[in-house]
Design a protein around this motif. Structure first.
Motif: not given
Length: 353
Positions: A317-343
Motif C-alpha cells: 500500500v502507498g499514499l497517493y499524493v497526486g499526478h500519478g505519484q505516491m509515497i510508500h515504504a518499498p522494502n528494506p533496500s529503499a527508504p520511504v520515497r516518492l514513486a509512480p503508482i504504475d511501478q
C-alpha cells in the motif's frame, strides 16, 4: 553332434564395472567442466538478481502483513487476558470480604452455642428482651442467607472469568506461535535477498536501483526542482487527508523496517496507519484490512490522501499524493520515497477521509 552351450551374461563386475565407471566419470567431468573443456552454469546477471530480489521482497512483504495481522490479534488477546485477570482479582477481593463477613456471623452463632430458641426463651430472665433479640436474629438470618447467595454468585462469576481467561490464554499462545512462524518466513526471505545483493558491487547495485535512492526506481526524486517534492504543492480534498499527506512527506527518507509503525521507521501499512493516526483517523494495521476501511474509488478518480494498493494479494500500500505519484515504504533496500503508482500491479484504492 556338437554340444551347444548358452553363453552366460557376464555380470557387471571386473573390467565391465571399471569401464562403466570411467565413462560416467568422464561424462560428469565434461558436464561440470572438470576436464577443462566444459562450461559451468552462467552467473546470474545483475538484472536477474534484481528480479529474484524483487520477488523475495514481495513474498517477504506478504509474510510481513500476515505477521502484522497476527501481532495485532496477539496484542488484543493479551489485553483481554490482562483485563480478565484484573477483573478476577477484583472479584476475588470482594469474595474474600464476603467470606470474612460470613465468618463473623458463624463465629457469633458458635459463641451463642446454637441453643434451641424455645429453650433460650424459657431460660431467659427477660423474655421481652429475648423476643426483641430473636426478632433481630431473624433479620440477621435473612441477611446471612442473602450473603451466602451473594458469595455463591461471586464464585460462579469468578469461575466464568477463569474459564474465559483459559480460552483467551489458548488464543494468545496460538497467536504467538503464528507470530514466530511469520517472523521466520520474513527473515528467511530477507536474508536470502541480502545474500544476493551482497554479491553485487556498489556500481551494479546502483545500476539496477537497489540499495539506495535512484531515479530508475523512485520515479520522481525529492529535490527542490520537483513540485511533488514540496508538500505545499499538493492539494488534498480535506484537512485530514492533507495532514496524512504532510506526515508522509515529513517521513521521506525514513528506513523500511518490517513490522514498524513509526515514528522513525515503517513498513508499508505501518506508514499509512501512522500518517492517518497523525490526522486523528484510526486505521487497521494490515493492507488486507486497510483496503476495506473506507470507500473504494476507481483509479481514474484518485485524489491526494487516497490509499493505493498493489498486487493480486493486496500485499502493498502507498499514499497517493497526486499526478500519478505516491509515497510508500518499498522494502528494506529503499527508504520511504516518492514513486509512480504504475511501478507495481495496481489492485485498488480506498478513500478514508
Amino acid at each position: 553332434m556338437a554340444t551347444h552351450r548358452k553363453h552366460r551374461q557376464r555380470s557387471l563386475g571386473g573390467s565391465t564395472v571399471r569401464t562403466a565407471a570411467t565413462i560416467a566419470l568422464a561424462g560428469a567431468a565434461t558436464a561440470t567442466g572438470f576436464d577443462g573443456t566444459g562450461h559451468a552454469a552462467p552467473r546470474p546477471t545483475p538484472e536477474q538478481i534484481k528480479a529474484t530480489v524483487d520477488r523475495l521482497y514481495q513474498e517477504a512483504e506478504t509474510a510481513t502483513e500476515k505477521y502484522d495481522g497476527a501481532k495485532e490479534k496477539a496484542d488484543a488477546a493479551e489485553k483481554r487476558l490482562k483485563a480478565l485477570g484484573d477483573e478476577a482479582a477484583r472479584r476475588q477481593q470482594k469474595l474474600n470480604s464476603a467470606r470474612d463477613a460470613l465468618g463473623s456471623i458463624a463465629a457469633a452463632q458458635y459463641r451463642d452455642g446454637g441453643i434451641d430458641p424455645v429453650v433460650r426463651l424459657m431460660l431467659s430472665d427477660d423474655p421481652r428482651r429475648y423476643l426483641d433479640g430473636a426478632e433481630f436474629a431473624e433479620r440477621a438470618g435473612v441477611r446471612q442467607t442473602a450473603a451466602v447467595s451473594d458469595v455463591r454468585r461471586q464464585l460462579r462469576e469468578i469461575g466464568r472469568l477463569r474459564g474465559d481467561a483459559r480460552v483467551e490464554l489458548t488464543s494468545f499462545r496460538s497467536r504467538q506461535a503464528e507470530l514466530r512462524r511469520q517472523k521466520k518466513a520474513v527473515t528467511a526471505k530477507l536474508d536470502e535477498a541480502r545474500r544476493l545483493l551482497a554479491g553485487l558491487s556498489p556500481h551494479q547495485r546502483a545500476a539496477i536501483g537497489v540499495g539506495g535512492v535512484t531515479g530508475s526506481t523512485t520515479g520522481h526524486a525529492t529535490g527542490a526542482r520537483d513540485p511533488l517534492g514540496d508538500p505545499a504543492a499538493v492539494t488534498a480534498p480535506g484537512s485530514r487527508a492533507a495532514e496524512a499527506v504532510a506526515y508522509a512527506y515529513r517521513k521521506l527518507g525514513s528506513p523500511y523496517v518490517w513490522g514498524a509503525t513509526g515514528p522513525n521507521a515503517f513498513d508499508c501499512s505501518g506508514l499509512i496507519q501512522a500518517a492517518y493516526r497523525s490526522a486523528g483517523v484510526s486505521l487497521p494495521r494490515t493492507t488486507y484490512a486497510q483496503i476495506g476501511a473506507g470507500r473504494r474509488v476507481p483509479r481514474s478518480a484518485l485524489r491526494p490522501g487516497d490509499l493505493v494498493f498493489f498486487y493480486s494479494g493486496v500485499s502493498h500500500v502507498g499514499l497517493y499524493v497526486g499526478h500519478g505519484q505516491m509515497i510508500h515504504a518499498p522494502n528494506p533496500s529503499a527508504p520511504v520515497r516518492l514513486a509512480p503508482i504504475d511501478q507495481m500491479p495496481f489492485a485498488g484504492a480506498t478513500r478514508v477521509a
